[in-house]
Design a protein around this motif. Structure first.
Motif, mmCIF file in Angstrom:
data_model
loop_
_atom_site.group_PDB
_atom_site.id
_atom_site.type_symbol
_atom_site.label_atom_id
_atom_site.label_comp_id
_atom_site.label_asym_id
_atom_site.label_seq_id
_atom_site.Cartn_x
_atom_site.Cartn_y
_atom_site.Cartn_z
ATOM 1 N N VAL A 205 42.669 41.992 35.916
ATOM 2 C CA VAL A 205 42.390 40.837 36.760
ATOM 3 C C VAL A 205 43.558 40.652 37.722
ATOM 4 N N GLY A 206 43.255 40.496 39.006
ATOM 5 C CA GLY A 206 44.296 40.324 40.017
ATOM 6 C C GLY A 206 43.990 39.172 40.944
ATOM 7 N N LEU A 207 45.017 38.668 41.533
ATOM 8 C CA LEU A 207 44.898 37.579 42.504
ATOM 9 C C LEU A 207 45.076 38.173 43.895
ATOM 10 N N GLU A 208 44.115 37.917 44.744
ATOM 11 C CA GLU A 208 44.134 38.465 46.097
ATOM 12 C C GLU A 208 44.131 37.322 47.113
ATOM 13 N N GLY A 209 45.096 37.333 47.986
ATOM 14 C CA GLY A 209 45.139 36.350 49.066
ATOM 15 C C GLY A 209 45.105 37.062 50.418
ATOM 16 N N THR A 210 44.261 36.590 51.340
ATOM 17 C CA THR A 210 44.120 37.240 52.655
ATOM 18 C C THR A 210 44.163 36.187 53.760
ATOM 19 N N ARG A 211 44.657 36.636 54.891
ATOM 20 C CA ARG A 211 44.589 35.806 56.103
ATOM 21 C C ARG A 211 44.479 36.764 57.277
ATOM 22 N N SER B 2 38.322 44.286 38.801
ATOM 23 C CA SER B 2 38.062 45.535 39.530
ATOM 24 C C SER B 2 37.589 46.635 38.589
ATOM 25 N N ALA B 3 36.353 47.075 38.771
ATOM 26 C CA ALA B 3 35.800 48.283 38.144
ATOM 27 C C ALA B 3 36.140 48.381 36.668
ATOM 28 N N PHE B 4 35.876 47.308 35.918
ATOM 29 C CA PHE B 4 36.121 47.330 34.477
ATOM 30 C C PHE B 4 34.941 47.983 33.775
ATOM 31 N N GLU B 5 35.229 49.012 32.969
ATOM 32 C CA GLU B 5 34.164 49.751 32.279
ATOM 33 C C GLU B 5 33.771 49.032 30.997
ATOM 34 N N LEU B 6 32.497 48.703 30.895
ATOM 35 C CA LEU B 6 31.975 48.145 29.646
ATOM 36 C C LEU B 6 31.806 49.303 28.660
ATOM 37 N N ALA C 157 33.881 42.054 39.930
ATOM 38 C CA ALA C 157 33.509 40.662 40.208
ATOM 39 C C ALA C 157 34.701 39.938 40.797
ATOM 40 N N SER C 158 34.414 38.874 41.511
ATOM 41 C CA SER C 158 35.490 38.057 42.082
ATOM 42 C C SER C 158 34.993 36.627 42.245
ATOM 43 N N PHE C 159 35.925 35.711 42.219
ATOM 44 C CA PHE C 159 35.624 34.297 42.420
ATOM 45 C C PHE C 159 36.808 33.687 43.162
ATOM 46 N N ARG D 143 31.435 36.974 43.908
ATOM 47 C CA ARG D 143 30.767 38.265 44.068
ATOM 48 C C ARG D 143 30.671 38.916 42.688
ATOM 49 N N PHE D 144 29.509 39.418 42.364
ATOM 50 C CA PHE D 144 29.271 40.077 41.073
ATOM 51 C C PHE D 144 28.541 41.385 41.349
ATOM 52 N N ALA D 145 29.200 42.527 41.001
ATOM 53 C CA ALA D 145 28.640 43.836 41.375
ATOM 54 C C ALA D 145 28.736 44.807 40.202
ATOM 55 N N PRO D 146 27.808 44.754 39.245
ATOM 56 C CA PRO D 146 27.793 45.766 38.179
ATOM 57 C C PRO D 146 27.303 47.107 38.719
#
Length: 478
Positions: free
Chosen positions: A100-106, A134-138, A317-319, A338-341
């Motif tokens: 899990v990462g924190l992403e900040g953009t401007r 990011s791309a966590f394998e179940l 996924a991201s929130f 965003r949720f992308a399996p």
């Protein structure tokens, strides 16, 4: 609304099945008992619990072992291998948890207007702050878990390998030290023999001057002195080589302030150790535990190779928040997610997956063979050392009687030669017999101590400094 804080607990609660085959350790391919039974008293600790300070009470040898544990390069490399294997196990284990990462953009962007021209009003600004998975394998089929288990088993194998390296090092220092002491005492014996034969040569010359012997006696005495000189030089060369071997295993020059060394006859080395049963070696010898963990890792690799045939499901996924202005960034209306399996199923790999599975199964068969060979080698080492323990004491006693008899014969031959009753050949033969008997006794004492060291090492001794309480391997690694 789908939110990431709700998704993560669901992901972490998913349990994976495992495709690893059940691991059954092969039975030890050795007899249930050693050919020679234990000769040690019940009060003696097992070798694996007996510290090397108790096994080798010689202060000089104890100092040398301390230096080797501090300076030996092979042991240092083994410790670094443990650290590397631990890092690899941590990396493999981290794949079982989501990243899990924190992403900040401007971003500021200038675009063209409807007329194809750029203007001041065409500049837009985007601000965003997201928590992303990011791309966590179940790991539904246990592929990642098997890889993690294999890496952890190799880490344990490296730990046992480091312990085995210390046992080997302690035994090597003791063997090199006693080989040096043997070479030194052989030089002393050669010097004593040279002095005796020089006296015999002087006597032969005196008798020749008084016409009580012939020039042949003088020539024979001179020949014996020359042989003694040659043997002395050979002994000195062996001593130099033994010193070099000891310095190499220590990893440093010999200190000048070492305590004095007792003779081989008075070496305080425990003679008899309880061997127990062959099955005990599996618990007491780190090299066997290392081979066992290598087999565990190979078995886990089969599980990973099997799981590669099944679908792999990964989750991205991201929130967070997105807005054209910083002031409105954390407004509830600015929330985005965003949720992308993703699922992937191998269809055609050109036989690669089957070849990888076949390779993993072959590696497991190799690990089984190596494990069985290690057990057989350990059994052979202990059996050979026990055979020596049972016979060296009686052989040394017999050789002591032979030395005493040879000394008595030389004394009588010398008296008869001085009285003119026997010739020079009888005296020379008595001298040669005594020299050979003393050399054999000295070699036997050295072989007896070397056998004690071999038994101690074969039974897994040398990992602790005192009674299993002080683990020298850990302190040396630190």
């Amino acid at each position: 609304m789908m939110r990431l804080p709700i998704i993560l607990p669901l992901v972490l609660c998913l349990s994976a099945c495992s495709l690893q085959p059940e691991l059954r350790m092969p039975p030890a391919p050795v007899p249930a008992h050693f050919p020679v039974q234990d000769l040690a008293p019940a009060s003696v600790l097992p070798a694996s619990e007996l510290g090397w300070r108790e096994m080798f009470a010689d202060p000089r040898l104890q100092r040398l072992i301390e230096l080797a544990l501090e300076n030996n390069r092979d042991l240092r490399l083994a410790a670094l291998s443990v650290q590397a294997a631990q890092s690899q196990a941590d990396i493999a284990g981290a794949a079982r948890l989501p990243a899990v990462g924190l992403e900040g953009t401007r971003a500021r962007e200038r675009t063209l207007d409807s007329g194809g021209r750029s203007g001041a009003g065409a500049i837009t600004q985007h601000n965003g702050l997201n928590v992303a998975l990011s791309a966590f394998e179940l790991d539904l089929f246990g592929r990642v878990r098997s890889l993690s288990d294999a890496a952890f088993a190799r880490y344990l194998a490296s730990q046992h390998g480091r312990d085995a390296a210390q046992i080997t090092l302690v035994g090597a220092v003791a063997e090199a030290y006693f080989a040096q002491r043997l070479a030194d005492e052989q030089v002393q014996l050669a010097e004593q023999t040279q002095a005796d034969w020089n006296q015999s040569l002087a006597l032969a010359r005196l008798l020749k001057q008084s016409d009580q012997s012939s020039s042949l006696d003088v020539a024979q005495a001179e020949s014996q002195v020359a042989l003694a000189d040659a043997e002395l030089e050979a002994g000195r060369r062996r001593l130099l080589l033994a010193n070099n071997a000891l310095q190499l295993v220590l990893g440093s020059p010999l200190p000048a302030d070492l305590p004095p060394a007792p003779s081989l006859e008075r070496q305080p080395v425990i003679a008899h150790l309880p061997a127990g049963l062959p099955a005990d070696l599996l618990l007491n010898r780190p090299d066997l535990r290392q081979a066992e963990q290598v087999l565990v890792a190979a078995n886990a690799d089969i599980g990973a190779a099997r799981a590669a045939f099944f679908p792999q499901i990964s989750l991205t996924a991201s929130f967070g928040y997105a807005s054209t202005s910083l002031s409105d960034l954390f407004d509830p209306a600015s929330q985005v997610w965003r949720f992308a399996p993703q699922i992937s199923q191998p269809l055609f790999q050109g036989g690669r997956l089957r070849a990888e599975l076949r390779l993993a199964e072959i590696r497991k068969s190799e690990a089984i063979a190596l494990y069985e060979r290690a057990v057989q080698g350990a059994f052979r080492e202990v059996a050979d050392a026990l055979a020596g323990t049972a016979s060296f004491d009686r052989q040394i006693d017999a050789q002591l009687r032979a030395v005493t008899a040879a000394e008595q014969r030389l004394h009588l031959s010398d008296l008869r030669y001085r009285a003119g009753l026997d010739g020079r050949l009888e005296l020379l033969d008595a001298q040669r017999q005594l020299q050979a008997a003393r050399q054999s006794l000295l070699a036997l004492r050295g072989a007896d101590i070397a056998n004690r060291v071999a038994l101690y090492k074969a039974l897994g001794g040398g990992l602790y400094a005192r009674d299993g309480q002080e683990h020298a391997a850990i302190s040396a690694a630190q």
